[in-house]
Design a protein around this motif. Structure first.
Motif, mmCIF file in Angstrom:
data_model
loop_
_atom_site.group_PDB
_atom_site.id
_atom_site.type_symbol
_atom_site.label_atom_id
_atom_site.label_comp_id
_atom_site.label_asym_id
_atom_site.label_seq_id
_atom_site.Cartn_x
_atom_site.Cartn_y
_atom_site.Cartn_z
ATOM 1 N N LEU A 145 0.799 -0.944 0.152
ATOM 2 C CA LEU A 145 0.205 0.032 0.011
ATOM 3 C C LEU A 145 0.680 1.366 0.037
ATOM 4 N N LEU A 182 2.211 1.880 -3.435
ATOM 5 C CA LEU A 182 1.230 2.364 -4.264
ATOM 6 C C LEU A 182 0.979 3.993 -3.966
ATOM 7 N N ALA A 183 0.922 4.200 -2.691
ATOM 8 C CA ALA A 183 0.874 5.653 -2.301
ATOM 9 C C ALA A 183 1.974 6.505 -2.805
ATOM 10 N N ALA A 228 1.467 7.215 -6.498
ATOM 11 C CA ALA A 228 0.091 8.214 -6.648
ATOM 12 C C ALA A 228 0.783 9.579 -6.251
ATOM 13 N N HIS A 229 1.420 9.831 -5.263
ATOM 14 C CA HIS A 229 1.804 10.897 -4.792
ATOM 15 C C HIS A 229 2.905 11.481 -5.786
ATOM 16 N N ALA A 247 -6.389 10.379 -6.503
ATOM 17 C CA ALA A 247 -5.779 8.928 -6.389
ATOM 18 C C ALA A 247 -4.856 9.214 -5.259
ATOM 19 N N ALA A 248 -3.990 10.332 -5.327
ATOM 20 C CA ALA A 248 -3.224 10.163 -3.778
ATOM 21 C C ALA A 248 -3.713 10.295 -2.623
ATOM 22 N N GLU A 287 -6.665 8.908 -2.228
ATOM 23 C CA GLU A 287 -7.287 7.558 -1.908
ATOM 24 C C GLU A 287 -6.393 6.561 -1.470
ATOM 25 N N ARG A 288 -4.972 6.794 -1.933
ATOM 26 C CA ARG A 288 -3.801 5.716 -1.459
ATOM 27 C C ARG A 288 -3.539 6.222 -0.052
ATOM 28 N N ASP A 343 -6.340 4.787 1.939
ATOM 29 C CA ASP A 343 -5.954 3.272 2.288
ATOM 30 C C ASP A 343 -4.877 2.743 3.220
#
Length: 358
Positions: A124, A127-128, A131-132, A169-170, A172-173, A176
């Motif tokens: 996770l 992914l973050a 996205a960042h 998206a950032a 949301e990651r 999460d």
């Protein structure tokens, strides 16, 4: 259980109960210390591994929103825009705030990524980060354009589209990751609760297996001691009152109470035998005394008889003496008469019956 305990001395039972109590106390203390240590470790783990990262992720979300807000304020400084006249400060102030936020965000990401992560959290986090990075690229492009005084609609539209795509998206990651941290915090709280329950069970086990049996053993020992002393006191009082017939209960136990009861019962038997012997000897002495009294009475009677005989003998002797004196007097008188007769009738001696030889 009473029979089993009565095989041991009272001091042994009290010592054993005391040792068990101290062992249970030590075990309870150890369990308590272990529980406190585990609670402290759990709190430390939740704080360091969950609360701190959750705070960092929350700060990253806030910075992302703050960057978006600052960029929207910058766009209000566009020349010819109706909102430009509303601002009495240059647009560089907002760009400086974005730059400061960038530094803070980099520190937060570095601190977060340096923490120990599970495999799921690492996925996770990766992914973050991606996205960042995508959002950061769009943000940097917009900042560079604004720095060149490029307030074209295409620039503004590109930023707005990036906010709805890469920015969302950032966020949301990051959300999460926060949810994962919350889940892990809940699991660790549940684990802490299970450790608490385990410690509670261990503590209860120490109390039930240690303190309760020890307390029961000590209570039974004190009860045995009190009952034994009461019985011994009653037996001693009965013996002191002269009652040697009442039985003294002796259960044959090996403890002090059993030994004391056995000794008292033996003493009672010996006293009973001694009293019986004294009574028998007293009866014999009474019989002998009666016989002696009877003998004395007979001796007294015989003495009286002998005294009476002696009196009679004395009286007879006195009479005999009187008779002898009379006889002597008569003999003397006869001699005198004989002599006188000799002087008066010398020639008739042959016919005189008084003269010897006729």
């Amino acid at each position: 259980m009473h029979a089993l305990l009565n095989r041991f001395h009272l001091t042994t039972r009290l010592s054993l109960g005391t040792v068990i109590l101290w062992l249970s106390f030590g075990a309870s203390l150890a369990v308590g210390i272990w529980g406190l240590h585990m609670a402290r470790a759990s709190l430390g783990a939740v704080h360091d591994a969950r609360l701190v990262p959750m705070g960092q992720l929350s700060d990253l979300r806030d910075h992302l929103r703050a960057d978006t807000a600052e960029m929207l304020r910058v766009m209000q400084h566009a020349p010819g825009s109706p909102t430009a006249a509303l601002h009495d400060h240059p647009a560089q102030i907002h760009l400086a705030a974005v730059a400061a936020t960038r530094t803070a965000v980099d520190k937060l990401w570095a601190a977060y990524l340096a923490t120990e992560m599970t495999a799921d959290e690492k996925k996770l986090a990766d992914l973050a980060v991606v996205a960042h990075a995508a959002w950061r690229a769009k943000l940097d492009a917009t900042v560079a354009a604004i720095g060149k005084e490029d307030y074209a609609p295409a620039t503004i539209q590109a930023f707005l589209l990036a906010g709805r795509a890469e920015g969302k998206a950032a966020l949301e990651r990051l959300t999460d990751l926060q949810k994962f941290q919350q889940k892990m915090a809940a699991e660790e709280a549940s684990a802490a609760a299970r450790r608490y329950e385990t410690a509670l069970v261990l503590f209860a086990g120490c109390v039930l297996l240690g303190a309760v049996p020890a307390t029961l053993a000590i209570g039974l020992t004190l009860r045995r001691q009190a009952a034994g002393f009461r019985a011994a006191q009653a037996a001693a009082q009965a013996i002191a009152d002269g009652d040697l017939a009442s039985p003294i209960p002796a259960d044959g136990a090996r403890d002090e109470v059993g030994r004391l009861s056995t000794v008292l019962a033996s003493m009672q038997r010996q006293l009973r035998q001694t009293v019986a012997g004294v009574r028998s000897n007293a009866e014999q002495v009474a019989t002998a005394s009666a016989q002696i009294a009877q003998g004395n009475q007979e001796l007294s009677h015989r003495t009286e008889q002998q005294a009476s005989a002696l009196q009679q003998t004395a009286s007879a002797m006195e009479q005999l003496g009187t008779t002898v004196r009379h006889t002597a007097d008569n003999a003397s008188q006869a001699d005198r008469l004989s002599a006188a007769a000799s002087d008066v009738h010398p020639a008739r001696c042959s016919r005189c019956p008084c003269c010897p030889g006729t």
